[in-house]
Enzyme design. Structure first.
Site, PDB file in Angstrom:
ATOM      1  N   HIS A 202     -19.403 -10.994   3.324  1.00  9.84           N
ATOM      2  CA  HIS A 202     -20.171 -10.517   2.532  1.00  9.84           C
ATOM      3  C   HIS A 202     -19.658  -9.200   1.839  1.00  9.84           C
ATOM      4  CE1 HIS A 202     -23.509 -12.840   3.377  1.00  9.84           C
ATOM      5  NE2 HIS A 202     -22.616 -12.760   4.513  1.00  9.84           N
TER       6      HIS A 202
ATOM      7  N   SER B 164       1.961   2.261 -14.771  1.00 12.67           N
ATOM      8  CA  SER B 164       0.613   2.748 -16.162  1.00 12.67           C
ATOM      9  C   SER B 164       1.399   3.418 -16.784  1.00 12.67           C
ATOM     10  CB  SER B 164      -0.892   3.130 -15.446  1.00 12.67           C
ATOM     11  OG  SER B 164      -0.883   4.187 -16.662  1.00 12.67           O
TER      12      SER B 164
ATOM     13  N   LYS C 109       0.094   5.544 -11.104  1.00 11.01           N
ATOM     14  CA  LYS C 109      -0.487   4.892 -10.744  1.00 11.01           C
ATOM     15  C   LYS C 109       0.515   3.852  -9.840  1.00 11.01           C
ATOM     16  CE  LYS C 109      -3.675   3.186 -11.248  1.00 11.01           C
ATOM     17  NZ  LYS C 109      -4.343   2.370 -12.358  1.00 11.01           N
TER      18      LYS C 109
ATOM     19  N   GLU D  41      -2.212  -9.136  -8.966  1.00 10.70           N
ATOM     20  CA  GLU D  41      -3.751 -10.012  -9.998  1.00 10.70           C
ATOM     21  C   GLU D  41      -3.109 -11.095 -11.120  1.00 10.70           C
ATOM     22  OE1 GLU D  41      -5.048  -6.203 -11.283  1.00 10.70           O
ATOM     23  OE2 GLU D  41      -2.685  -5.594 -11.384  1.00 10.70           O
TER      24      GLU D  41
END
Ligand code: ARG
Length: 479
Positions: free
Chosen positions: A155, A276, A282, A289
């Site tokens: 969970h 970024s 970043k 992804e």
């Protein structure tokens, strides 16, 4: 236009209709499959005395020439409805009417089924090779990271301590199942459709076993009416590939989370972390992804293919041409994802200190305490309740589980003893002994099993005849 004007003598197709109905953009990718299939078919026609030896020799040389020109980029199929017609038209330009012997005893319906099967068979081999490398990589990471301890999640809540080796091996187990699925797909595709003709077979003395053997298929398809409309082998490949993509997406999801500063478990090498355009600090996990995102394409392709096939009446239907986009797209997609994982997996590194800190601040050993009570003869359900009471108290007081013994001493002395008997997280992980657990001996066994599957996948891939090999064998075969 062979199919319409030349063959049937009818008026030529409206350009708009040709543009709408052409599959050439997609099936140009099947040119090598088509040429090899034609060479095998021609060899059969010649051996059976259906095509005169001299004509067969000329066509054979023509096909060899087309293969070589295609390899050199000098022959690009064009101007026809599909790759099969473009090959025949080009052969006719080069050889004249003698080229017309080639299509004896076959149809584009069995020809396209053959091209697709040859394509799927080789892509199964490519994917199995890629999975073999991936499994070897995951096994190596599991071995290297077996001393790193981190929480396992249920969970998305910290559950129990495990080793990072165990975490890697979990993904290895998924990829090992993908090897099984791909091997099933390979078994399904391994039947030659060639020679069933348009749907009903032929009255000519053909022998389907000759091209079957020349092309390295282990059997013939059973029934021509089924064969020309059958794309189950494509479904099996796309399903196996999509399921792999799904597994890759789950690995990627863990990596993306673990590389965030909230978790901080994983550090990405600069060579795979994207920046970024605005925020200078970043280091984004774009590769993972995208691996996660690509699984959407896989699932979309599977649904597209199923939907195209659903409800088709028996035999060949032109709808089948729509198999090209999902099938070719999935093959490219899955190989790209395998390639990305191959470079990215060696470039993520666990931060053992951050991983460990996530365990020390939490109560992930509560189950170990309950099991200590069980070992002292307490029924599990009462042990569970007693540990739960103390855990909630400790949580309320902002104490970790290991500092809860004090709290327990007054209310539940037996539990205090159990708490003290439970060692640190390393002991917890080392104490797991059930099959398939995070215990070190079990993780070693899992790693060995993954390596075994990696080697089986490599062997299965190597057993698949490659088009280039088939071409060499067929071009040397005497007519
Ligand atoms: N272009 C079709 C395809 O790619 C092959 C031709 C099918 N046969 C036919 N009678 N139109 O699937």
């Amino acid at each position: 236009m062979i199919a319409k004007t030349d063959a049937a003598g009818g008026p030529s197709l409206l350009p708009e209709v040709l543009a709408f109905s052409s599959s050439l953009e997609q099936d140009r990718a099947l040119l090598r499959e088509d040429l090899v299939g034609s060479m095998a078919h021609l060899a059969m026609l010649s051996r059976q005395g259906i095509v005169p030896a001299e004509a067969a020799r000329a066509i054979h040389e023509g096909l060899v020439g087309l293969w070589r020109d295609a390899e050199a980029g000098e022959f690009v199929p064009a101007g026809e409805e599909d790759v099969h017609m473009a090959v025949e038209a080009e052969l006719t330009r080069r050889l004249g009417d003698v080229a017309g012997f080639l299509h004896t005893g076959r149809s584009r319906n069995d020809q396209v089924a053959l091209d697709l099967r040859l394509f799927v068979r080789e892509r199964c081999a490519d994917v199995l090779e890629g999975l073999s490398e991936l499994l070897a990589l995951v096994a190596a990471r599991a071995e290297a990271d077996r001393a790193v301890l981190l929480p396992a999640y249920t969970h998305r809540q910290r559950a129990q301590p495990v080793s990072a080796g165990y975490w890697w091996a979990a993904y290895g187990a998924m990829f090992a199942r993908d090897v099984e699925a791909l091997r099933f797909a390979l078994g399904q595709v391994d039947a030659s459709p060639l020679g069933v003709g348009a749907i009903a077979g032929t009255s000519l003395p053909t022998d389907r076993r000759i091209p079957q053997e020349l092309l390295g298929f282990s059997r013939l398809t059973l029934n021509g009416l089924d064969t020309v409309g059958d794309r189950d082998f494509a479904l099996d490949f796309v399903y196996s590939a999509s399921r792999f993509l799904l597994h890759a997406s789950r690995l990627a999801a863990d990596v993306v989370d673990f590389a965030s500063s909230e978790f901080g478990f994983l550090v990405l090498d600069d060579a795979i972390a994207c920046g970024s355009s605005l925020m200078p600090q970043k280091k984004n996990p774009d590769v993972f992804e995208l691996v996660r995102g690509r699984s959407g394409q896989g699932l979309g392709a599977l649904v597209q293919l199923f939907t195209t096939l659903k409800g088709l009446p028996g035999g060949y239907n032109r709808d089948l041409q729509e198999d090209r986009a999902p099938l070719l797209g999935t093959a490219a997609n899955v190989l790209a994802v395998l390639g990305a994982l191959r470079v990215a997996i060696p470039r993520v590194r666990f931060d053992p200190v951050r991983c460990r800190a996530a365990l020390d601040r939490d109560h992930t050993q509560a189950t170990d305490v309950a099991e200590a009570l069980v070992r002292a003869g307490v029924p599990f359900r009462s042990a569970y309740r007693r540990v739960g009471t103390v855990v909630r108290k400790a949580q309320g007081a902002g104490l970790g589980l290991m500092q809860a013994a004090e709290l327990a001493r007054e209310v539940d002395p037996e539990l205090a003893v159990a708490l003290e008997s439970v060692g640190d997280v390393a002991a917890s992980v080392a104490g797991k002994r059930s099959a398939g657990s995070t215990g070190p001996a079990e993780v070693d066994r899992q790693i060995a099993a993954l390596r075994q599957v990696a080697s089986e996948a490599r062997t299965a891939a190597a057993s698949v005849p490659r088009l280039a090999q088939l071409f060499l064998a067929l071009s040397g075969a005497s007519r």
